[in-house]
Enzyme design. Sequence first.
Site, short mmCIF file in Angstrom:
data_model
loop_
_atom_site.label_atom_id
_atom_site.label_comp_id
_atom_site.label_asym_id
_atom_site.label_seq_id
_atom_site.Cartn_x
_atom_site.Cartn_y
_atom_site.Cartn_z
N LYS A 54 0.85 -1.20 0.00
CA LYS A 54 0.00 0.00 0.00
C LYS A 54 0.88 1.26 0.00
O LYS A 54 0.59 2.22 -0.70
CB LYS A 54 -0.96 -0.02 1.20
N GLN A 98 -5.16 -1.78 9.38
CA GLN A 98 -4.99 -3.08 8.75
C GLN A 98 -5.55 -4.19 9.64
O GLN A 98 -5.27 -4.24 10.84
CB GLN A 98 -3.50 -3.32 8.45
N ASP A 121 -11.31 2.39 3.21
CA ASP A 121 -11.56 0.95 3.09
C ASP A 121 -13.04 0.66 2.82
O ASP A 121 -13.40 -0.43 2.39
CB ASP A 121 -11.17 0.24 4.40
#
Length: 293
Positions: A54, A98, A121
Amino acid sequence: MTFQLIDGKATAATIKAEIKQQVEALVADGKRRPHLVAILVGHDGGSETYVKNKVLACEACGFQSTLIRYEEDVTEGELLEKVAELNHRDDVDGFIVQLPLPKHIDEQRINEAIAWQKDVDGFTPINVGRMSLGLPSFVSATPKGILTLLQRYDIPTSGQKVVILGRSNIVGKPMAQLMMQKQWGDSTVVVCHSHSKQLREECLSADIIIAAIGRPDFLTADMVRPGATVIDVGTTRVPDATRKTGFRLNGDVKFDEVAPKCSYITPVPGGVGPMTICMLMQNTLEAYIMREV
Ligand code: GUN
């Protein structure tokens, strides 16, 4: 039958180049760069790799990125405090926590604390709800990446039967929503899971199968009708002594026997995976534009 491989790696590279071009035009105009923050807790191998990729994708897109690391013993309170800080910081456009988090932390509590405007997200209840209602929202990256691949390869979805294997919050459920809704897939959708009856028959009737159950080689040739499109979301790490890392990524599809029956199929790796990270970049750019432009 000759099948066409859906090249997620190449498609993601093209989209990242498009994003970079947009960002450089904004910067040339005197604007700041989009800024994505990632929170990583502990040292899980898979999470480390995802977050590293990422950060690299941010560089490729011309974004600013910040990685915030915590050890495994971080408290829920400390994480909630950081989330509250990031929610309010003017220089942060979007952030992700995460997953998975250590067992002593309530993932849902952390998720619900994230401001939906920065939830790139697309996991918070507000974004999930807005997406389900067909309202502007951040759509979670894996389903969005799959839809983008289908669109960029001109694979028709309207009126087609889509069978989704798996009902997770991250992939199966949002995928079903996206494929069902008129402005996105406009498809007929069936969601199958570990308790579904007639699973083979359901799959055999599908124009498009999206396999996201996390069981290596689950989808076999006898479950796929000739000419179907197969999207493989699986990325299980299986031991492989011939690899430097000691493992390889195995999809949910038994590729060698399924591929010859398909019109289109995604490989693992190099299919859905790179698209997921690329869509996170797209969401971050959207968050930035919503705040800045
Ligand atoms: N863990 C596995 N996939 C994801 C993802 O897309 N986002 C976050 N935050 N964690 C994950």
